[in-house]
Design an enzyme around this catalytic site. Structure first.
Site, mmCIF file in Angstrom:
data_model
loop_
_atom_site.group_PDB
_atom_site.id
_atom_site.type_symbol
_atom_site.label_atom_id
_atom_site.label_comp_id
_atom_site.label_asym_id
_atom_site.label_seq_id
_atom_site.Cartn_x
_atom_site.Cartn_y
_atom_site.Cartn_z
ATOM 1 N N ASN A 1 -4.318 -80.798 65.572
ATOM 2 C CA ASN A 1 -5.135 -79.723 66.137
ATOM 3 C C ASN A 1 -6.283 -80.223 67.013
ATOM 4 O OD1 ASN A 1 -5.380 -77.065 66.449
ATOM 5 N ND2 ASN A 1 -6.184 -76.616 64.417
ATOM 6 N N ALA B 1 -12.349 -97.354 74.656
ATOM 7 C CA ALA B 1 -11.362 -98.051 73.820
ATOM 8 C C ALA B 1 -11.931 -98.282 72.424
ATOM 9 C CB ALA B 1 -11.016 -99.382 74.464
ATOM 10 N N ALA C 1 -1.693 -96.790 71.891
ATOM 11 C CA ALA C 1 -2.079 -96.813 70.472
ATOM 12 C C ALA C 1 -3.249 -95.898 70.121
ATOM 13 C CB ALA C 1 -2.372 -98.233 70.000
ATOM 14 N N HIS D 1 0.352 -82.915 65.028
ATOM 15 C CA HIS D 1 0.760 -81.507 65.167
ATOM 16 C C HIS D 1 -0.330 -80.649 65.845
ATOM 17 C CE1 HIS D 1 -1.950 -80.354 61.878
ATOM 18 N NE2 HIS D 1 -1.655 -81.566 61.418
#
Ligand code: JB2
Length: 217
Positions: A159, A188, A153, A140
């Site tokens: 935020n 990675a 992935a 979100h």
């Protein structure tokens, strides 16, 4: 169905073609590559020309285009192609795999690719030409800048903000509230616990600044 022309006949094109077909909104008219290439098709879509042919395809009535050249930490080719397509007048839609779960409150720029099994949660925004690759999680209220690539992935907790042209490597984790600058690179598998300034490359657990040549993308 509206026709669309694809730009770039490599590995990323295969991911995009799969999702384009599954999305079912546009019919691929063909792919163009930078020069004549040996292959004649990618996943049964014909290679029909080079970048010089783009204005001709537009004049023939193809109005939609999508950049299928990917990026691993260098977004300059995608930027150049974006500017070229916009100058000709092409519309750059978003290609979103139907397996992705995207909150209706998410704001999407143009020319965005969202791959298989991606999640983008409430009140996040994704900039123009971003690639959100297979199974990435954008929680979100995240902000992803133009031309970013969030590799497969990678997980961005709530935020998090990512500046323009930044690459987040596969399986990287960025904890909540972190700000990553523009033109930065997260290697990675890194775990990012602190803000990252513009142009800085980091890798490791916890992520630390590294020389750009050491980076695992
Ligand atoms: O200026 C260009 C141009 N530059 C490179 N115009 C056009 N029309 N095509 C261009 N290309 C073409 O993009 C190359 O000739 C080549 O056919 C293709 C790039 O293919 P490649 O398989 O090397 O990379 P990719 O960009 O499709 O995929 C990379 O990025 C993805 C996100 C790979 O590393 C993938 O593993 C990755 N998943």
């Amino acid at each position: 169905m509206e026709k669309i022309i694809l730009i770039g006949a490599g590995g990323h094109a295969k991911s995009v073609i799969d999702s384009l077909k599954a999305q079912g909104k546009y019919e691929p008219a063909g792919i163009i590559d930078k020069t004549e290439v040996d292959d004649t098709h990618v996943l049964s879509i014909p290679i029909i020309g080079t970048d010089e042919d783009l204005p001709r395809f537009y004049e023939k009535g193809i109005r939609h285009a999508f950049v299928t050249v990917g990026s691993i930490g260098d977004t300059r080719i995608r930027q150049r192609l974006y500017e070229k397509l916009k100058a000709i007048g092409f519309i750059l839609p978003d290609i979103i795999d139907p397996s992705a779960v995207i909150s209706p409150t998410v704001k999407l720029g143009e020319g965005v690719f969202i791959g298989k099994s991606v999640t983008v949660n409430a009140s996040s925004s994704i900039g123009d030409m971003a690639i959100i690759n297979t199974a990435a999680v954008i929680e979100h209220e995240c902000t992803i800048g133009n031309f970013c690539h969030i590799a497969p992935a990678a997980a961005l907790c709530g935020n998090v903000s990512i500046g323009e042209n930044t690459h987040i490597g596969t399986n990287a984790t960025i904890i909540q509230g972190i700000k990553v600058g523009s033109n930065a690179l997260v290697g990675a598998g890194s775990v990012v616990l602190k803000d990252i300034p513009d142009k800085v490359h980091v890798a490791g657990v916890p992520a630390r600044e590294i020389n750009s040549k050491e980076t695992i993308k």
